[in-house]
Write a protein that holds these residues in place. Structure first.
Motif, PDB file in Angstrom:
ATOM      1  N   UNK A   1       0.804  -1.220   0.000  1.00  0.00           N
ATOM      2  CA  UNK A   1       0.000   0.000   0.000  1.00  0.00           C
ATOM      3  C   UNK A   1       0.839   1.272   0.000  1.00  0.00           C
ATOM      4  N   UNK A   2       2.031   1.224   0.582  1.00  0.00           N
ATOM      5  CA  UNK A   2       2.820   2.448   0.689  1.00  0.00           C
ATOM      6  C   UNK A   2       3.922   2.567  -0.361  1.00  0.00           C
ATOM      7  N   UNK A   3       4.428   1.443  -0.868  1.00  0.00           N
ATOM      8  CA  UNK A   3       5.485   1.486  -1.877  1.00  0.00           C
ATOM      9  C   UNK A   3       5.151   0.518  -3.019  1.00  0.00           C
ATOM     10  N   UNK A   4       3.988   0.686  -3.624  1.00  0.00           N
ATOM     11  CA  UNK A   4       3.549  -0.273  -4.639  1.00  0.00           C
ATOM     12  C   UNK A   4       4.403  -0.291  -5.900  1.00  0.00           C
ATOM     13  N   UNK A   5       4.884   0.853  -6.320  1.00  0.00           N
ATOM     14  CA  UNK A   5       5.699   0.914  -7.538  1.00  0.00           C
ATOM     15  C   UNK A   5       6.988   0.123  -7.332  1.00  0.00           C
ATOM     16  N   UNK A   6       7.638   0.344  -6.190  1.00  0.00           N
ATOM     17  CA  UNK A   6       8.888  -0.336  -5.893  1.00  0.00           C
ATOM     18  C   UNK A   6       8.676  -1.837  -5.678  1.00  0.00           C
ATOM     19  N   UNK A   7       7.564  -2.197  -5.007  1.00  0.00           N
ATOM     20  CA  UNK A   7       7.289  -3.616  -4.786  1.00  0.00           C
ATOM     21  C   UNK A   7       7.056  -4.329  -6.108  1.00  0.00           C
ATOM     22  N   UNK A   8       6.319  -3.700  -7.012  1.00  0.00           N
ATOM     23  CA  UNK A   8       6.060  -4.304  -8.323  1.00  0.00           C
ATOM     24  C   UNK A   8       7.350  -4.473  -9.119  1.00  0.00           C
ATOM     25  N   UNK A   9       8.285  -3.566  -8.904  1.00  0.00           N
ATOM     26  CA  UNK A   9       9.561  -3.633  -9.622  1.00  0.00           C
ATOM     27  C   UNK A   9      10.465  -4.717  -9.052  1.00  0.00           C
ATOM     28  N   UNK A  10      10.590  -4.779  -7.732  1.00  0.00           N
ATOM     29  CA  UNK A  10      11.527  -5.703  -7.089  1.00  0.00           C
ATOM     30  C   UNK A  10      10.939  -7.103  -6.892  1.00  0.00           C
ATOM     31  N   UNK A  11       9.625  -7.177  -6.673  1.00  0.00           N
ATOM     32  CA  UNK A  11       8.984  -8.469  -6.388  1.00  0.00           C
ATOM     33  C   UNK A  11       7.653  -8.554  -7.148  1.00  0.00           C
TER      34      UNK A  11
END
Length: 270
Positions: A241-251
């Motif tokens: 919820x707070x870092x969705x762009x980064x999560x989608x990129x890394x995982x």
């Protein structure tokens, strides 16, 4: 005749007893959402202003039900007010958007301290030795229908909705996890195929985080998620919820499972 009358009255009272809570809930949900509540959301739940009108209306509906059904208790001298209730309810209900929900059915109470609180701990060491100690906490989800939160941490986390840390999201993810009757990092998913996909992705990602934490490697995900599967689910919920762009990129696979479960894409709110 007397017996029939008593039976009729008993049935009537029983019916009213069952109907009244539903009526009160329906009326609470039908009531207009106060403007002062909107102002609180716009200030303390930053993503609210970036949502579509339809999602905002959903969130308002969920908040009204949450506030009607849950009791807030101020602890340590804290006086409960609308800001505290609406902020916590607003963040907690982000986890329920776009899906049918009874709004945390096991939860009855939210206890709020002004700052970090102390919780007793009991541990059984090797050899059966029992030790007792106290631990300072910012939040905790209990299996007896209670969530405990530190208000200063809630506000600090809400002020920066982009650092991957949010105590309300974390503790209410535990509440979703507990709805299955077992805090194991697997909430109610529905279809069998969903459980198979979830297990494959989450077990792999959890093992990877455990390995990184053990070797003290730098990780994108908070190493606290390596504690156990339940904490892993709570940690990745915060990140989703707070870092969705980064999560989608890394995982990306982990992001995909969470997007499927939560039925929102928080990248649209960035």
């Amino acid at each position: 005749m007397g017996i029939l009358l008593v039976s009729a009255i008993t049935l009537l009272v029983t019916g009213l007893w069952a109907w009244l809570p539903k009526y009160r809930l329906r009326e609470a949900i039908r009531a207009p959402f106060p403007d002062r509540f909107v102002a609180i959301l716009e200030t303390n739940v930053p993503v609210y202003s970036k949502m579509t009108v339809e999602l905002q209306q959903q969130l308002q509906h969920l908040i009204k039900q949450f506030l009607h059904q849950k009791t807030f208790y101020g602890c340590g001298g804290l006086a409960i007010n609308d800001e505290i209730k609406v902020t916590i309810a607003g963040i907690a209900c982000l986890l329920l958007l776009n899906r049918k929900s009874h709004v945390y059915p096991q939860l009855t109470s939210v206890l709020v301290y002004p700052s970090a609180f102390v919780a007793p701990r009991t541990e059984i060491e090797p050899g059966g030795v029992v030790t007792y100690h106290e631990e300072g906490l910012l939040g905790e989800s209990w299996g007896d229908g209670r969530v405990v939160l530190a208000w200063d941490e809630v506000k600090e986390d809400a002020s920066d909705f982009s650092d991957g840390h949010n105590v309300v999201l974390h503790e209410f993810a535990h509440q979703l996890d507990d709805e299955t009757g077992s805090a194991d990092g697997v909430p109610i998913l529905g279809k069998r195929a969903s459980y198979q996909s979830w297990a494959a992705v989450f077990s792999r990602e959890y093992a990877a985080l455990q390995s990184s934490a053990f070797h003290r490697d730098e990780t994108f995900l908070d190493p606290y998620g390596a504690t156990n599967p339940a904490e892993f689910f709570a940690v990745v919920t915060e990140t989703f919820f707070e870092m969705p762009v980064e999560l989608a990129e890394h995982h990306p696979e982990l992001f995909g499972e969470l997007e499927s479960y939560y039925r929102v894409d928080p990248r649209a709110w960035q």
